[in-house]
Design a protein around this motif. Structure first.
Motif, PDB file in Angstrom:
ATOM      1  N   ILE A 128       0.934   4.133  -2.957  1.00 39.49           N
ATOM      2  CA  ILE A 128       0.682   5.551  -2.672  1.00 39.49           C
ATOM      3  C   ILE A 128       1.821   6.404  -3.215  1.00 39.49           C
ATOM      4  O   ILE A 128       1.605   7.446  -3.842  1.00 39.49           O
ATOM      5  N   LEU A 129       3.060   5.959  -2.988  1.00 41.69           N
ATOM      6  CA  LEU A 129       4.213   6.695  -3.514  1.00 41.69           C
ATOM      7  C   LEU A 129       4.204   6.743  -5.042  1.00 41.69           C
ATOM      8  O   LEU A 129       4.486   7.780  -5.650  1.00 41.69           O
TER       9      LEU A 129
ATOM     10  N   GLN B  34       0.830  -1.207   0.000  1.00 39.22           N
ATOM     11  CA  GLN B  34       0.000   0.000   0.000  1.00 39.22           C
ATOM     12  C   GLN B  34       0.865   1.257   0.000  1.00 39.22           C
ATOM     13  O   GLN B  34       0.583   2.222  -0.716  1.00 39.22           O
ATOM     14  N   LEU B  35       1.938   1.267   0.794  1.00 37.09           N
ATOM     15  CA  LEU B  35       2.845   2.413   0.836  1.00 37.09           C
ATOM     16  C   LEU B  35       3.503   2.638  -0.525  1.00 37.09           C
ATOM     17  O   LEU B  35       3.578   3.768  -1.018  1.00 37.09           O
TER      18      LEU B  35
ATOM     19  N   LEU C 113       1.610   6.579  -7.004  1.00 34.12           N
ATOM     20  CA  LEU C 113       0.514   7.440  -7.469  1.00 34.12           C
ATOM     21  C   LEU C 113       0.821   8.921  -7.289  1.00 34.12           C
ATOM     22  O   LEU C 113       0.310   9.766  -8.023  1.00 34.12           O
ATOM     23  N   THR C 114       1.636   9.262  -6.313  1.00 37.89           N
ATOM     24  CA  THR C 114       1.928  10.680  -6.084  1.00 37.89           C
ATOM     25  C   THR C 114       3.181  11.137  -6.811  1.00 37.89           C
ATOM     26  O   THR C 114       3.208  12.201  -7.414  1.00 37.89           O
TER      27      THR C 114
END
Length: 197
Positions: A29-30, A25-26, A32-33
């Motif tokens: 998120i990274l 998940q981390l 996607l950003t």
């Protein structure tokens, strides 16, 4: 009689499957950003996946050149339609000066956001100077520094029409035979997207 002391609860160890899911998940998120920024930078720097089609009609000046690179000194704070004429203002130059004024008028309610100007290396004829004073009262006139212009404009010595943003950055360049409707569409599009000027 002694009482038995219960040992404090020890935290349960995190299951390896839960730990893997948290890491995944981390990473997502990274990605996607940060991913889109890295991709966009790569596309810009390496020139890949750049669309071939374009929505503007002039030659885009995307190298950070400013009006000063043309040899024109001014602090105009609006969008500017600038005609440059290194060889004197002959018929093609005069046509572009007329076009620049018509384009500013064609902006309608946004006309106050733009100005039109003429930068020449040689003085214009007395007849044309009188005509400019009479028919083009809002035309801004500048002296064109020829050595600076020769380095920065990369032109062939012909008159050119430039769209310059309020910060003085060169945005688009057009030659003498340009279609006025195309320039007007480009300028309207720029004004619509811009929060400055």
């Amino acid at each position: 009689m002694g009482t038995a002391i219960n040992p404090p609860d020890t935290p349960h160890a995190i299951a390896p499957a839960t730990r893997r899911r948290g890491r995944l998940q981390l990473i997502l998120i990274l990605l996607l950003t940060v991913g889109p920024m890295v991709l966009a930078t790569g596309m810009y720097k390496l020139k890949f996946w750049v669309p071939e089609s374009r929505s503007y009609h002039g030659e885009m000046i995307g190298n950070g050149q400013s009006r000063a690179a043309l040899g024109v000194a001014t602090d105009e704070q609006r969008w500017q339609l600038l005609v440059t004429a290194p060889q004197g203002c002959a018929a093609d130059c005069q046509q572009l000066v007329y076009l620049a004024r018509q384009l500013q008028i064609g902006l309608g309610r946004d006309a106050s956001r733009a100005s039109h100007g003429l930068a020449v290396a040689q003085p214009v004829s007395a007849d044309y100077a009188a005509k400019l004073q009479l028919e083009y009262p809002q035309l801004q006139r500048y002296t064109l520094d020829l050595p600076t212009y020769a380095q920065g404009a990369e032109g062939n010595g012909a008159a050119q029409l430039w769209i310059i943003d309020p910060h003085g950055n060169l945005v688009l360049r057009y030659g003498p035979g340009v279609n006025g409707k195309d320039v007007l569409n480009d300028l309207r599009h720029l004004l619509k997207l811009s929060n400055i000027g």
